[in-house]
Design a protein around this motif. Structure first.
Motif, PDB file in Angstrom:
ATOM      1  N   GLY A   8       0.784  -1.232   0.000  1.00 35.43           N
ATOM      2  CA  GLY A   8       0.000   0.000   0.000  1.00 35.43           C
ATOM      3  C   GLY A   8       0.810   1.273   0.000  1.00 35.43           C
ATOM      4  N   GLY A   9       2.119   1.188   0.246  1.00 40.73           N
ATOM      5  CA  GLY A   9       2.988   2.348   0.134  1.00 40.73           C
ATOM      6  C   GLY A   9       3.188   3.154   1.394  1.00 40.73           C
ATOM      7  N   ASP A  10       2.424   2.860   2.460  1.00 37.24           N
ATOM      8  CA  ASP A  10       2.601   3.583   3.718  1.00 37.24           C
ATOM      9  C   ASP A  10       2.139   2.690   4.873  1.00 37.24           C
ATOM     10  OD1 ASP A  10      -0.191   3.609   3.551  1.00 37.24           O
ATOM     11  OD2 ASP A  10      -0.286   5.704   2.950  1.00 37.24           O
ATOM     12  N   GLU A  11       2.318   3.190   6.100  1.00 35.30           N
ATOM     13  CA  GLU A  11       1.968   2.375   7.257  1.00 35.30           C
ATOM     14  C   GLU A  11       0.475   2.071   7.313  1.00 35.30           C
ATOM     15  OE1 GLU A  11       3.587   3.985  10.863  1.00 35.30           O
ATOM     16  OE2 GLU A  11       5.616   3.288  10.366  1.00 35.30           O
ATOM     17  N   ALA A  12      -0.344   2.969   6.819  1.00 31.67           N
ATOM     18  CA  ALA A  12      -1.787   2.708   6.777  1.00 31.67           C
ATOM     19  C   ALA A  12      -2.081   1.502   5.892  1.00 31.67           C
ATOM     20  CB  ALA A  12      -2.535   3.937   6.272  1.00 31.67           C
ATOM     21  N   GLY A  13      -1.367   1.393   4.778  1.00 28.75           N
ATOM     22  CA  GLY A  13      -1.533   0.245   3.894  1.00 28.75           C
ATOM     23  C   GLY A  13      -1.086  -1.045   4.543  1.00 28.75           C
ATOM     24  N   VAL A  14       0.039  -0.987   5.267  1.00 26.11           N
ATOM     25  CA  VAL A  14       0.526  -2.168   5.980  1.00 26.11           C
ATOM     26  C   VAL A  14      -0.494  -2.607   7.025  1.00 26.11           C
ATOM     27  CG1 VAL A  14       2.293  -3.051   7.545  1.00 26.11           C
ATOM     28  CG2 VAL A  14       2.955  -1.639   5.583  1.00 26.11           C
ATOM     29  N   LEU A  15      -1.024  -1.670   7.789  1.00 28.98           N
ATOM     30  CA  LEU A  15      -2.004  -2.001   8.822  1.00 28.98           C
ATOM     31  C   LEU A  15      -3.264  -2.605   8.217  1.00 28.98           C
ATOM     32  CD1 LEU A  15      -1.557   1.159  11.063  1.00 28.98           C
ATOM     33  CD2 LEU A  15      -1.022  -1.197  11.727  1.00 28.98           C
ATOM     34  N   ALA A  16      -3.699  -2.090   7.095  1.00 33.79           N
ATOM     35  CA  ALA A  16      -4.870  -2.649   6.425  1.00 33.79           C
ATOM     36  C   ALA A  16      -4.596  -4.076   5.973  1.00 33.79           C
ATOM     37  CB  ALA A  16      -5.262  -1.777   5.237  1.00 33.79           C
ATOM     38  N   HIS A  17      -3.397  -4.315   5.470  1.00 38.01           N
ATOM     39  CA  HIS A  17      -3.012  -5.660   5.049  1.00 38.01           C
ATOM     40  C   HIS A  17      -2.980  -6.611   6.240  1.00 38.01           C
ATOM     41  CE1 HIS A  17      -0.848  -8.759   2.761  1.00 38.01           C
ATOM     42  NE2 HIS A  17      -0.087  -8.890   3.834  1.00 38.01           N
ATOM     43  N   LEU A  18      -2.408  -6.182   7.345  1.00 36.38           N
ATOM     44  CA  LEU A  18      -2.348  -7.024   8.533  1.00 36.38           C
ATOM     45  C   LEU A  18      -3.751  -7.386   9.016  1.00 36.38           C
ATOM     46  CD1 LEU A  18       0.504  -5.263  10.567  1.00 36.38           C
ATOM     47  CD2 LEU A  18       0.677  -7.325   9.159  1.00 36.38           C
ATOM     48  N   ARG A  19      -4.635  -6.421   9.019  1.00 34.26           N
ATOM     49  CA  ARG A  19      -6.008  -6.673   9.479  1.00 34.26           C
ATOM     50  C   ARG A  19      -6.719  -7.676   8.565  1.00 34.26           C
ATOM     51  NH1 ARG A  19      -5.824  -0.815  10.253  1.00 34.26           N
ATOM     52  NH2 ARG A  19      -5.688  -0.366  12.499  1.00 34.26           N
ATOM     53  N   GLN A  20      -6.370  -7.666   7.290  1.00 35.86           N
ATOM     54  CA  GLN A  20      -7.018  -8.557   6.337  1.00 35.86           C
ATOM     55  C   GLN A  20      -6.798 -10.026   6.692  1.00 35.86           C
ATOM     56  OE1 GLN A  20      -5.758  -7.897   2.297  1.00 35.86           O
ATOM     57  NE2 GLN A  20      -6.959  -9.594   1.475  1.00 35.86           N
ATOM     58  N   TYR A  21      -5.626 -10.343   7.241  1.00 34.65           N
ATOM     59  CA  TYR A  21      -5.283 -11.734   7.532  1.00 34.65           C
ATOM     60  C   TYR A  21      -5.182 -12.032   9.024  1.00 34.65           C
ATOM     61  CZ  TYR A  21      -4.242 -11.944   2.568  1.00 34.65           C
ATOM     62  OH  TYR A  21      -4.355 -11.895   1.201  1.00 34.65           O
ATOM     63  N   ALA A  22      -5.437 -11.050   9.861  1.00 34.97           N
ATOM     64  CA  ALA A  22      -5.303 -11.224  11.311  1.00 34.97           C
ATOM     65  C   ALA A  22      -6.400 -12.121  11.858  1.00 34.97           C
ATOM     66  CB  ALA A  22      -5.350  -9.864  12.000  1.00 34.97           C
ATOM     67  N   ASP A  23      -6.028 -12.926  12.862  1.00 37.10           N
ATOM     68  CA  ASP A  23      -7.040 -13.698  13.578  1.00 37.10           C
ATOM     69  C   ASP A  23      -7.736 -12.767  14.577  1.00 37.10           C
ATOM     70  OD1 ASP A  23      -5.284 -13.380  15.714  1.00 37.10           O
ATOM     71  OD2 ASP A  23      -4.575 -15.457  15.671  1.00 37.10           O
ATOM     72  N   ALA A  24      -8.698 -13.311  15.322  1.00 32.93           N
ATOM     73  CA  ALA A  24      -9.519 -12.472  16.204  1.00 32.93           C
ATOM     74  C   ALA A  24      -8.673 -11.721  17.233  1.00 32.93           C
ATOM     75  CB  ALA A  24     -10.578 -13.319  16.894  1.00 32.93           C
ATOM     76  N   LYS A  25      -7.697 -12.406  17.821  1.00 34.28           N
ATOM     77  CA  LYS A  25      -6.869 -11.782  18.850  1.00 34.28           C
ATOM     78  C   LYS A  25      -6.070 -10.622  18.292  1.00 34.28           C
ATOM     79  CE  LYS A  25      -3.101 -12.687  22.102  1.00 34.28           C
ATOM     80  NZ  LYS A  25      -2.137 -13.704  22.619  1.00 34.28           N
ATOM     81  N   LEU A  26      -5.377 -10.852  17.194  1.00 35.85           N
ATOM     82  CA  LEU A  26      -4.555  -9.790  16.607  1.00 35.85           C
ATOM     83  C   LEU A  26      -5.444  -8.659  16.087  1.00 35.85           C
ATOM     84  CD1 LEU A  26      -1.807  -8.695  15.748  1.00 35.85           C
ATOM     85  CD2 LEU A  26      -2.011 -10.019  13.628  1.00 35.85           C
ATOM     86  N   ARG A  27      -6.597  -8.984  15.552  1.00 31.13           N
ATOM     87  CA  ARG A  27      -7.499  -7.947  15.055  1.00 31.13           C
ATOM     88  C   ARG A  27      -7.913  -6.998  16.174  1.00 31.13           C
ATOM     89  NH1 ARG A  27     -11.302 -11.043  13.308  1.00 31.13           N
ATOM     90  NH2 ARG A  27     -10.066 -11.711  11.533  1.00 31.13           N
ATOM     91  N   ARG A  28      -8.160  -7.569  17.349  1.00 29.91           N
ATOM     92  CA  ARG A  28      -8.499  -6.719  18.497  1.00 29.91           C
ATOM     93  C   ARG A  28      -7.320  -5.839  18.882  1.00 29.91           C
ATOM     94  NH1 ARG A  28     -10.854 -11.591  20.333  1.00 29.91           N
ATOM     95  NH2 ARG A  28      -9.035 -11.990  21.671  1.00 29.91           N
TER      96      ARG A  28
END
Length: 271
Positions: A230-250
Motif C-alpha cells: 500500500g505504500g505507507d503504514e496505513a496500507g501495511v495495517l490494512a493488510h495485517l487486518r485482512q489476515y489477522a485472527d480475532a486476537k490480533l485484530r483486536r
C-alpha cells in the motif's frame, strides 16, 4: 524514528554500510513477461515436495530445515529437480504455472545454496561479492539461456509481473525472521490457498506482528517492501487486518501507526 534506529543498529552489528540494508525495488525484466495463456503444460514439483517432507520440521515456529540431516541421495534429488526446472521452457507455460515455477525455483535454489555452505549461522554470511549483504546477487541458475540470481527472480520477475504482496510469504530466505518455508511445493492449482495460508501463518506469529509493552512491532519486511503493501503504514495495517485472527485484530483496532520493525537473520536450522 525508532524503526530507523533498529535498521541502523542491525547494519552496524553486521559491519555493513547502510546501503546494504536497502531492499531492492521491483524493476520489471520484460524478457520474462511472455507466457501462453491457453497452455495446458504442467510442471512437476513432486520432487521438491518429497524433499520438504523428509527434511522440513513443521512442529516448530517457524518451520525449520534439517540441513545437517540431508543425505547425499537427497542432495542429488534436489540437484536433479533444479536441473529439470532450469531445462524447462517456462515462457511456454501459463501464468499460473509460471508463478508456482518461480516460487519453487527460488526456494529450492536457496536451500541448495545453504547446503553448499553449511554449516553457516546465517545466509547473510554467504556473499555474492566482497561488500555484498548475502548471496542474493550471485548468478545461481540459467533458464532459457539467461543467467539468474535470487534477486532477479524475486524483484525483477515475481514482484513486478505478479504484483501480489503475498509473494513475500511464499519465497523463503532461509532465516528465522522470514515467513516459514512451506511444507509442500506451490502449484498452480493450489496457489491461492497456499498463499493465503502463508499470509495468515506469518502475520499471526510474533515474527509478523506483535504487541510488546503496548507498542506494535512488525516484521522489517513491511518496512523494506512497504511499496508492495500500500505504500505507507496505513496500507501495511490494512493488510495485517485482512489476515489477522480475532486476537490480533483486536490488538490492531484503532492503531494508526507502527512503532518498530524487527527481523532475525539467524539460519532456519533445526539447531
Amino acid at each position: 524514528m525508532k524503526n530507523r534506529l533498529t535498521v541502523l543498529t542491525t547494519a552496524l552489528a553486521l559491519g555493513l554500510p547502510l546501503a546494504a540494508m536497502a531492499a531492492p525495488k521491483a524493476e520489471l525484466w520484460p524478457r520474462w513477461e511472455a507466457h501462453e495463456p491457453a497452455s495446458e503444460r504442467r510442471i512437476d514439483h513432486a520432487p521438491w515436495t518429497t524433499f520438504l517432507q523428509r527434511h522440513l520440521r513443521t512442529d516448530r515456529v517457524p518451520h525449520r530445515l534439517d540441513y545437517g540431516g540431508v543425505s547425499e541421495a537427497d542432495r542429488d534429488t534436489l540437484d536433479g529437480y533444479l536441473r529439470t526446472l532450469e531445462a524447462t521452457a517456462v515462457s511456454r507455460h501459463s501464468r499460473d504455472q509460471q508463478f508456482a515455477y518461480w516460487v519453487n525455483l527460488y526456494n529450492a535454489a536457496t536451500v541448495k545454496l545453504v547446503l553448499e555452505h553449511y554449516p553457516v549461522k546465517s545466509i547473510t554470511k554467504i556473499k555474492s561479492g566482497f561488500f555484498s549483504f548475502g548471496p542474493w546477487d550471485r548468478k545461481l541458475l540459467t533458464v532459457e539461456g539467461q543467467e539468474l540470481s535470487l534477486n532477479d527472480i524475486e524483484h525483477r520477475i515475481l514482484r513486478p509481473i505478479f504484483a501480489d504482496p503475498r509473494i513475500h510469504y511464499a519465497v523463503n530466505c532461509a532465516s528465522i525472521g522470514c515467513p516459514s518455508l512451506a511444507s509442500e511445493a506451490f502449484t498452480a492449482a493450489r496457489m491461492e490457498e497456499l498463499l493465503d495460508a502463508a499470509a495468515r501463518r506469518y502475520i499471526n506469529s510474533p515474527r509478523g506482528a506483535k504487541i510488546d509493552d503496548g507498542e506494535l512491532i512488525v516484521s522489517s519486511i513491511y518496512d523494506w517492501f512497504m511499496a508492495d503493501f500500500g505504500g505507507d503504514e496505513a496500507g501495511v495495517l490494512a493488510h495485517l487486518r485482512q489476515y489477522a485472527d480475532a486476537k490480533l485484530r483486536r490488538q490492531l483496532h484503532g492503531r494508526t501507526k507502527i512503532d518498530d520493525y524487527a527481523y532475525d537473520w539467524a539460519l532456519n536450522d533445526v539447531r
